[in-house]
Scaffold this motif. Sequence first.
Motif, PDB file in Angstrom:
ATOM      1  N   ALA A   1       7.352  -6.495 -24.178  1.00 45.75           N
ATOM      2  CA  ALA A   1       7.179  -7.854 -24.707  1.00 45.75           C
ATOM      3  C   ALA A   1       8.421  -8.273 -25.487  1.00 45.75           C
ATOM      4  O   ALA A   1       9.337  -7.480 -25.736  1.00 45.75           O
ATOM      5  CB  ALA A   1       5.941  -7.913 -25.595  1.00 45.75           C
ATOM      6  N   ASP A   2       8.452  -9.547 -25.874  1.00 42.43           N
ATOM      7  CA  ASP A   2       9.562 -10.055 -26.683  1.00 42.43           C
ATOM      8  C   ASP A   2       9.279  -9.949 -28.175  1.00 42.43           C
ATOM      9  O   ASP A   2      10.187 -10.026 -28.990  1.00 42.43           O
ATOM     10  CB  ASP A   2       9.851 -11.511 -26.307  1.00 42.43           C
ATOM     11  CG  ASP A   2      10.343 -11.635 -24.875  1.00 42.43           C
ATOM     12  OD1 ASP A   2      11.451 -11.151 -24.595  1.00 42.43           O
ATOM     13  OD2 ASP A   2       9.601 -12.184 -24.042  1.00 42.43           O
ATOM     14  N   MET A   3       8.015  -9.795 -28.551  1.00 43.49           N
ATOM     15  CA  MET A   3       7.624  -9.580 -29.935  1.00 43.49           C
ATOM     16  C   MET A   3       6.235  -8.970 -29.953  1.00 43.49           C
ATOM     17  O   MET A   3       5.420  -9.252 -29.066  1.00 43.49           O
ATOM     18  CB  MET A   3       7.645 -10.890 -30.738  1.00 43.49           C
ATOM     19  CG  MET A   3       7.168 -10.749 -32.183  1.00 43.49           C
ATOM     20  SD  MET A   3       7.277 -12.289 -33.160  1.00 43.49           S
ATOM     21  CE  MET A   3       9.000 -12.214 -33.659  1.00 43.49           C
ATOM     22  N   LEU A   4       5.988  -8.114 -30.936  1.00 41.99           N
ATOM     23  CA  LEU A   4       4.658  -7.542 -31.150  1.00 41.99           C
ATOM     24  C   LEU A   4       4.108  -8.080 -32.463  1.00 41.99           C
ATOM     25  O   LEU A   4       4.806  -8.064 -33.481  1.00 41.99           O
ATOM     26  CB  LEU A   4       4.728  -6.018 -31.195  1.00 41.99           C
ATOM     27  CG  LEU A   4       3.442  -5.289 -31.617  1.00 41.99           C
ATOM     28  CD1 LEU A   4       2.302  -5.586 -30.644  1.00 41.99           C
ATOM     29  CD2 LEU A   4       3.696  -3.790 -31.728  1.00 41.99           C
ATOM     30  N   VAL A   5       2.874  -8.543 -32.426  1.00 43.88           N
ATOM     31  CA  VAL A   5       2.191  -9.023 -33.627  1.00 43.88           C
ATOM     32  C   VAL A   5       0.961  -8.152 -33.854  1.00 43.88           C
ATOM     33  O   VAL A   5       0.159  -7.962 -32.933  1.00 43.88           O
ATOM     34  CB  VAL A   5       1.779 -10.496 -33.494  1.00 43.88           C
ATOM     35  CG1 VAL A   5       1.036 -10.965 -34.743  1.00 43.88           C
ATOM     36  CG2 VAL A   5       2.999 -11.377 -33.244  1.00 43.88           C
ATOM     37  N   THR A   6       0.840  -7.619 -35.042  1.00 44.27           N
ATOM     38  CA  THR A   6      -0.381  -6.898 -35.412  1.00 44.27           C
ATOM     39  C   THR A   6      -1.176  -7.763 -36.375  1.00 44.27           C
ATOM     40  O   THR A   6      -0.607  -8.523 -37.161  1.00 44.27           O
ATOM     41  CB  THR A   6      -0.058  -5.548 -36.069  1.00 44.27           C
ATOM     42  OG1 THR A   6       0.666  -5.769 -37.286  1.00 44.27           O
ATOM     43  CG2 THR A   6       0.772  -4.673 -35.142  1.00 44.27           C
ATOM     44  N   LEU A   7      -2.487  -7.637 -36.306  1.00 41.86           N
ATOM     45  CA  LEU A   7      -3.376  -8.414 -37.168  1.00 41.86           C
ATOM     46  C   LEU A   7      -4.209  -7.443 -37.983  1.00 41.86           C
ATOM     47  O   LEU A   7      -5.039  -6.710 -37.441  1.00 41.86           O
ATOM     48  CB  LEU A   7      -4.272  -9.314 -36.326  1.00 41.86           C
ATOM     49  CG  LEU A   7      -3.512 -10.409 -35.568  1.00 41.86           C
ATOM     50  CD1 LEU A   7      -4.051 -10.581 -34.164  1.00 41.86           C
ATOM     51  CD2 LEU A   7      -3.579 -11.720 -36.321  1.00 41.86           C
TER      52      LEU A   7
ATOM     53  N   LEU B   1      -3.367   1.074 -41.739  1.00 40.13           N
ATOM     54  CA  LEU B   1      -2.722   2.204 -41.094  1.00 40.13           C
ATOM     55  C   LEU B   1      -1.528   1.854 -40.223  1.00 40.13           C
ATOM     56  O   LEU B   1      -0.915   2.754 -39.650  1.00 40.13           O
ATOM     57  CB  LEU B   1      -3.769   2.922 -40.208  1.00 40.13           C
ATOM     58  CG  LEU B   1      -5.052   3.384 -40.907  1.00 40.13           C
ATOM     59  CD1 LEU B   1      -5.999   3.987 -39.885  1.00 40.13           C
ATOM     60  CD2 LEU B   1      -4.734   4.385 -42.002  1.00 40.13           C
ATOM     61  N   VAL B   2      -1.172   0.578 -40.084  1.00 38.82           N
ATOM     62  CA  VAL B   2      -0.151   0.201 -39.107  1.00 38.82           C
ATOM     63  C   VAL B   2       1.186   0.873 -39.406  1.00 38.82           C
ATOM     64  O   VAL B   2       1.803   1.487 -38.530  1.00 38.82           O
ATOM     65  CB  VAL B   2       0.004  -1.333 -39.046  1.00 38.82           C
ATOM     66  CG1 VAL B   2       1.235  -1.712 -38.232  1.00 38.82           C
ATOM     67  CG2 VAL B   2      -1.235  -1.957 -38.428  1.00 38.82           C
TER      68      VAL B   2
ATOM     69  N   PRO C   1      10.942  -6.693 -32.066  1.00 34.16           N
ATOM     70  CA  PRO C   1      10.569  -7.262 -33.361  1.00 34.16           C
ATOM     71  C   PRO C   1       9.055  -7.192 -33.551  1.00 34.16           C
ATOM     72  O   PRO C   1       8.293  -7.425 -32.606  1.00 34.16           O
ATOM     73  CB  PRO C   1      11.070  -8.704 -33.300  1.00 34.16           C
ATOM     74  CG  PRO C   1      11.291  -9.000 -31.863  1.00 34.16           C
ATOM     75  CD  PRO C   1      11.547  -7.705 -31.166  1.00 34.16           C
ATOM     76  N   LEU C   2       8.656  -6.855 -34.766  1.00 33.54           N
ATOM     77  CA  LEU C   2       7.232  -6.681 -35.072  1.00 33.54           C
ATOM     78  C   LEU C   2       6.869  -7.507 -36.290  1.00 33.54           C
ATOM     79  O   LEU C   2       7.495  -7.396 -37.347  1.00 33.54           O
ATOM     80  CB  LEU C   2       6.906  -5.210 -35.314  1.00 33.54           C
ATOM     81  CG  LEU C   2       5.416  -4.874 -35.531  1.00 33.54           C
ATOM     82  CD1 LEU C   2       5.114  -3.480 -34.995  1.00 33.54           C
ATOM     83  CD2 LEU C   2       5.029  -4.951 -37.007  1.00 33.54           C
ATOM     84  N   LEU C   3       5.862  -8.353 -36.128  1.00 30.93           N
ATOM     85  CA  LEU C   3       5.344  -9.183 -37.218  1.00 30.93           C
ATOM     86  C   LEU C   3       3.923  -8.730 -37.518  1.00 30.93           C
ATOM     87  O   LEU C   3       3.053  -8.770 -36.640  1.00 30.93           O
ATOM     88  CB  LEU C   3       5.359 -10.657 -36.816  1.00 30.93           C
ATOM     89  CG  LEU C   3       4.820 -11.665 -37.834  1.00 30.93           C
ATOM     90  CD1 LEU C   3       5.695 -11.699 -39.080  1.00 30.93           C
ATOM     91  CD2 LEU C   3       4.732 -13.064 -37.213  1.00 30.93           C
ATOM     92  N   GLY C   4       3.693  -8.283 -38.740  1.00 35.87           N
ATOM     93  CA  GLY C   4       2.367  -7.850 -39.147  1.00 35.87           C
ATOM     94  C   GLY C   4       1.675  -8.929 -39.951  1.00 35.87           C
ATOM     95  O   GLY C   4       2.054  -9.203 -41.095  1.00 35.87           O
ATOM     96  N   LEU C   5       0.673  -9.579 -39.358  1.00 34.46           N
ATOM     97  CA  LEU C   5      -0.060 -10.643 -40.030  1.00 34.46           C
ATOM     98  C   LEU C   5      -1.267 -10.079 -40.767  1.00 34.46           C
ATOM     99  O   LEU C   5      -1.787  -9.023 -40.401  1.00 34.46           O
ATOM    100  CB  LEU C   5      -0.536 -11.683 -39.013  1.00 34.46           C
ATOM    101  CG  LEU C   5       0.544 -12.449 -38.249  1.00 34.46           C
ATOM    102  CD1 LEU C   5      -0.109 -13.385 -37.239  1.00 34.46           C
ATOM    103  CD2 LEU C   5       1.440 -13.227 -39.191  1.00 34.46           C
ATOM    104  N   PRO C   6      -1.736 -10.780 -41.789  1.00 33.73           N
ATOM    105  CA  PRO C   6      -2.963 -10.341 -42.469  1.00 33.73           C
ATOM    106  C   PRO C   6      -4.142 -10.331 -41.503  1.00 33.73           C
ATOM    107  O   PRO C   6      -4.158 -11.059 -40.507  1.00 33.73           O
ATOM    108  CB  PRO C   6      -3.160 -11.391 -43.572  1.00 33.73           C
ATOM    109  CG  PRO C   6      -1.848 -12.103 -43.694  1.00 33.73           C
ATOM    110  CD  PRO C   6      -1.194 -12.028 -42.362  1.00 33.73           C
ATOM    111  N   GLY C   7      -5.137  -9.540 -41.815  1.00 31.76           N
ATOM    112  CA  GLY C   7      -6.327  -9.493 -40.976  1.00 31.76           C
ATOM    113  C   GLY C   7      -7.273 -10.653 -41.201  1.00 31.76           C
ATOM    114  O   GLY C   7      -8.052 -11.000 -40.313  1.00 31.76           O
TER     115      GLY C   7
END
Length: 402
Positions: free
Chosen positions: A241-247, A257-258, A291-297
């Motif tokens: 992918a071009d970016m990974l987003v975790t929620l 745990l991310v 690139p990884l963007l970690g968003l709030p849950g």
Amino acid sequence: MAQPLLPVEDARARILASLHTTPAETVPLSTAFGRVLAEEAIARRTQPPADLSAMDGYAVKAADVTSVPASLKVVGEAPAGGSYADELKSGEAIRIFTGAPLPRGADTIIIQEVTTRDGDTVTVAEAARKGQHVRTCGLDFRTGDAGMPPGRKLSPADIAFAAAMNLSTLSVHKRPVIAFFSTGDELVAPGTEPGPNQIVSANNDGLAALILEAGGIPLDLGIVPDDLEAIRKAADSAREADMLVTLGGASVGEHDLVREALAPLGLDVDFWKIAMRPGKPLMYGWLGKLPLLGLPGNPVSALVCAALFLKPAISRLQGGDSALHTTLARLGTALPANGPREDYMRAGFDHISDELPVATPAEIQDSSMLSVLSRAGCLVIRPPHASPAKAGEIVTVLPLRA
């Protein structure tokens, strides 16, 4: 030592500065709407290709109608899509229709409303200047002209413009693929009956819609349990992918745990706390080259943060305008002083003719309430430590709807 909270503008600038645009691809004009140009669109023809009539009427020589009334002999006709082959002589007129090429020798169009016709004679009642009602050759553009610059997000008018330039394809940036997953043993998919201590996940579908709206391609990796290996496996599946987003999973609790899961895969964290509300626990970094963007849950926090950080990032990835397009509004209600974090208040957004719109923050700003965000038309942006504000004061807002 605790990491200081990063200002919102600094966080957004650091994200955008780290991103590179996607490669170009050539697509048919019919599928180019909403895409971002990678190369200049160069005209392949001149428009109009000749001097054309802009009105229905008569093609004449201006010198023949300087004194009116003037009577001229009608010697032919030029319909749209056709032409008059001979050269117009003094004292003659050609019946002409909108879009038809001017006959040789003609330099002016007399509209039919100021004429009377009697057989082969037309009488002109109003004088006309040279060039009146004539669309000159190349008035719109000429072959070789740069019609649209790279970085332009293509509108319906742009598509029509490209078609008029005789372009059947355009070079645009590839739509960035944004992979994402939610973390949490407590989450179940919509349509599922939650068990004890479970909740329905709203994040994946909401984020997919935001990614589509921003021009990206959503890659939904689902809901991942609170398990280190499961998180690693989900992240590994996003490598192309071009970016990974975790929620979720990017805060400071013992079940977040991310970072722990992705550290062995080479996670390099740039920052992970922002001076904003809602959405303080926001992480950004790199998983190798990804690139990884970690968003709030929390769904409200996730969507607000996505509007502020992910949408500009998607625009930057596809070579477009990554600025936040804020505007001004008048407060519909008084507000107390703000605290140390920049506040993004969900608000109604009422447009009033010839006046600034009115932004009225919802009375309850609890970040658990998706109904409030769904009804909101904008976010009222309150700087850190902002003084109390009275109803009617001008504030900066970020519109949420087109």
